[in-house]
Scaffold this motif. Structure first.
Motif, PDB file in Angstrom:
ATOM      1  N   GLY A  34      -0.857  14.735  11.791  1.00 41.38           N
ATOM      2  CA  GLY A  34      -0.595  13.384  12.283  1.00 41.38           C
ATOM      3  C   GLY A  34       0.690  12.757  11.791  1.00 41.38           C
ATOM      4  N   ILE A  35       1.519  13.521  11.072  1.00 40.97           N
ATOM      5  CA  ILE A  35       2.768  12.958  10.545  1.00 40.97           C
ATOM      6  C   ILE A  35       3.669  12.533  11.709  1.00 40.97           C
ATOM      7  N   GLN A  36       4.174  11.306  11.639  1.00 39.83           N
ATOM      8  CA  GLN A  36       5.054  10.802  12.685  1.00 39.83           C
ATOM      9  C   GLN A  36       6.487  10.688  12.196  1.00 39.83           C
ATOM     10  N   SER A  37       6.659  10.269  10.950  1.00 35.88           N
ATOM     11  CA  SER A  37       7.997  10.178  10.371  1.00 35.88           C
ATOM     12  C   SER A  37       7.865  10.177   8.854  1.00 35.88           C
ATOM     13  N   TYR A  38       8.969  10.502   8.179  1.00 37.13           N
ATOM     14  CA  TYR A  38       8.960  10.472   6.719  1.00 37.13           C
ATOM     15  C   TYR A  38      10.368  10.347   6.173  1.00 37.13           C
ATOM     16  N   GLU A  39      10.446   9.819   4.956  1.00 38.50           N
ATOM     17  CA  GLU A  39      11.688   9.736   4.192  1.00 38.50           C
ATOM     18  C   GLU A  39      11.401  10.344   2.829  1.00 38.50           C
ATOM     19  N   LEU A  40      12.365  11.096   2.314  1.00 35.36           N
ATOM     20  CA  LEU A  40      12.195  11.735   1.016  1.00 35.36           C
ATOM     21  C   LEU A  40      13.211  11.208   0.020  1.00 35.36           C
ATOM     22  N   SER A  41      12.793  11.138  -1.232  1.00 31.75           N
ATOM     23  CA  SER A  41      13.681  10.796  -2.334  1.00 31.75           C
ATOM     24  C   SER A  41      13.188  11.580  -3.546  1.00 31.75           C
ATOM     25  N   GLY A  42      13.815  12.723  -3.808  1.00 35.12           N
ATOM     26  CA  GLY A  42      13.351  13.597  -4.887  1.00 35.12           C
ATOM     27  C   GLY A  42      11.975  14.127  -4.571  1.00 35.12           C
ATOM     28  N   ASN A  43      11.025  13.891  -5.487  1.00 32.73           N
ATOM     29  CA  ASN A  43       9.654  14.361  -5.253  1.00 32.73           C
ATOM     30  C   ASN A  43       8.761  13.253  -4.675  1.00 32.73           C
ATOM     31  N   ILE A  53     -10.371   8.506  12.202  1.00 30.22           N
ATOM     32  CA  ILE A  53     -11.553   8.799  11.394  1.00 30.22           C
ATOM     33  C   ILE A  53     -12.702   8.006  11.997  1.00 30.22           C
ATOM     34  N   GLY A  54     -13.659   8.714  12.569  1.00 30.61           N
ATOM     35  CA  GLY A  54     -14.750   8.026  13.242  1.00 30.61           C
ATOM     36  C   GLY A  54     -14.183   7.174  14.369  1.00 30.61           C
ATOM     37  N   MET A  55     -14.548   5.888  14.373  1.00 30.42           N
ATOM     38  CA  MET A  55     -14.051   5.006  15.424  1.00 30.42           C
ATOM     39  C   MET A  55     -12.763   4.295  15.026  1.00 30.42           C
ATOM     40  N   ILE A  56     -12.240   4.598  13.850  1.00 29.97           N
ATOM     41  CA  ILE A  56     -10.998   3.983  13.399  1.00 29.97           C
ATOM     42  C   ILE A  56      -9.836   4.908  13.710  1.00 29.97           C
ATOM     43  N   SER A  57      -8.870   4.355  14.415  1.00 29.30           N
ATOM     44  CA  SER A  57      -7.659   5.104  14.732  1.00 29.30           C
ATOM     45  C   SER A  57      -6.489   4.187  14.424  1.00 29.30           C
ATOM     46  N   LEU A  79      -1.109   9.439  -3.741  1.00 28.40           N
ATOM     47  CA  LEU A  79      -0.948   8.842  -2.412  1.00 28.40           C
ATOM     48  C   LEU A  79      -1.495   7.420  -2.396  1.00 28.40           C
ATOM     49  N   LYS A  80      -0.771   6.546  -1.690  1.00 20.79           N
ATOM     50  CA  LYS A  80      -1.249   5.195  -1.401  1.00 20.79           C
ATOM     51  C   LYS A  80      -1.005   4.973   0.070  1.00 20.79           C
ATOM     52  N   GLY A  81      -2.038   4.566   0.788  1.00 18.77           N
ATOM     53  CA  GLY A  81      -1.897   4.354   2.220  1.00 18.77           C
ATOM     54  C   GLY A  81      -2.433   3.001   2.646  1.00 18.77           C
ATOM     55  N   ARG A  82      -1.753   2.419   3.642  1.00 21.71           N
ATOM     56  CA  ARG A  82      -2.156   1.126   4.169  1.00 21.71           C
ATOM     57  C   ARG A  82      -2.029   1.131   5.681  1.00 21.71           C
ATOM     58  N   SER A  83      -3.003   0.507   6.318  1.00 23.45           N
ATOM     59  CA  SER A  83      -2.910   0.234   7.753  1.00 23.45           C
ATOM     60  C   SER A  83      -3.628  -1.086   7.980  1.00 23.45           C
ATOM     61  N   MET A  84      -3.698  -1.507   9.207  1.00 23.61           N
ATOM     62  CA  MET A  84      -4.334  -2.782   9.536  1.00 23.61           C
ATOM     63  C   MET A  84      -5.775  -2.813   9.015  1.00 23.61           C
ATOM     64  N   MET A 117     -12.239  -1.092   6.661  1.00 23.60           N
ATOM     65  CA  MET A 117     -13.138  -0.431   7.617  1.00 23.60           C
ATOM     66  C   MET A 117     -13.423   1.017   7.231  1.00 23.60           C
ATOM     67  N   LEU A 118     -12.452   1.677   6.602  1.00 23.68           N
ATOM     68  CA  LEU A 118     -12.671   3.061   6.163  1.00 23.68           C
ATOM     69  C   LEU A 118     -13.899   3.151   5.263  1.00 23.68           C
ATOM     70  N   ALA A 119     -14.005   2.210   4.335  1.00 26.27           N
ATOM     71  CA  ALA A 119     -15.120   2.224   3.394  1.00 26.27           C
ATOM     72  C   ALA A 119     -16.450   1.947   4.097  1.00 26.27           C
ATOM     73  N   ALA A 120     -16.394   1.222   5.222  1.00 26.51           N
ATOM     74  CA  ALA A 120     -17.614   0.863   5.942  1.00 26.51           C
ATOM     75  C   ALA A 120     -18.133   1.987   6.839  1.00 26.51           C
ATOM     76  N   LEU A 121     -17.299   2.999   7.089  1.00 28.80           N
ATOM     77  CA  LEU A 121     -17.680   4.075   8.011  1.00 28.80           C
ATOM     78  C   LEU A 121     -18.835   4.934   7.519  1.00 28.80           C
ATOM     79  N   GLY A 122     -18.899   5.117   6.254  1.00 24.91           N
ATOM     80  CA  GLY A 122     -19.919   6.021   5.721  1.00 24.91           C
ATOM     81  C   GLY A 122     -19.248   7.231   5.105  1.00 24.91           C
ATOM     82  N   LYS A 123     -19.731   7.590   3.955  1.00 21.28           N
ATOM     83  CA  LYS A 123     -19.123   8.658   3.157  1.00 21.28           C
ATOM     84  C   LYS A 123     -19.073   9.998   3.896  1.00 21.28           C
TER      85      LYS A 123
END
Length: 147
Positions: A34-43, A53-57, A79-84, A117-123
């Motif tokens: 699912g990678i759409q774009s990226y920027e790199l700086s060292g590691n 994931i489930g009904m969340i897209s 990793l740290k990720g954020r979306s709506m 919502m990710l946490a609400a989906l179920g483990k």
């Protein structure tokens, strides 16, 4: 929600080859499903990843870094990720070991804290999708190692 996933894959390449790939953030990021774009700086990297994931897209803005703990043996990924309305913080430990002539065993253990919502989906749903995404990523790394 707290999530822990572990698994392993045997890669038909030497530990030196697999270690060199894991030490190259560009090669690893290219394998993220699912990678759409990226920027790199060292590691370190910043990326946009489309995930369902489930009904969340949605598209997550993900920041991370790959640390080589012990060359060709141990690696750690942050990793740290954020979306709506969703977020996650994750750490993955990866270890490499010899699994026979020209074969490397890659073992991983990942821990993540999910919110929104990710946490609400179920483990179970989140674990299954995450495991599938990790398997796809490591299969891509194997293809790069063999090429």
């Amino acid at each position: 929600m707290f999530l822990e996933i572990a698994g392993s894959i045997d890669i038909k390449a030497s530990r030196d080859t697999v270690g060199a790939l894991l030490s190259n953030p560009e090669k690893v990021v290219e394998c993220v499903p699912g990678i759409q774009s990226y920027e790199l700086s060292g590691n370190e990297f910043k990326s946009k990843i489309k995930v369902k994931i489930g009904m969340i897209s949605g598209t997550f803005k993900v920041e991370g870094k790959i640390e080589e703990i012990k060359k060709n043996e141990e690696y750690r990924v942050f990793l740290k990720g954020r979306s709506m309305g969703n977020s996650f913080d994750a750490t993955a430990d990866i270890s490499l070991s010899d699994a026979g002539e020209g074969v490397t065993r890659l073992d991983y253990r990942a821990n993540a804290k999910l919110s929104g919502m990710l946490a609400a989906l179920g483990k179970g749903i989140v674990e299954n999708v995450t495991k599938t995404l990790l398997d796809e990523m490591f299969q891509c790394i194997e293809k790069k190692a063999i090429a």
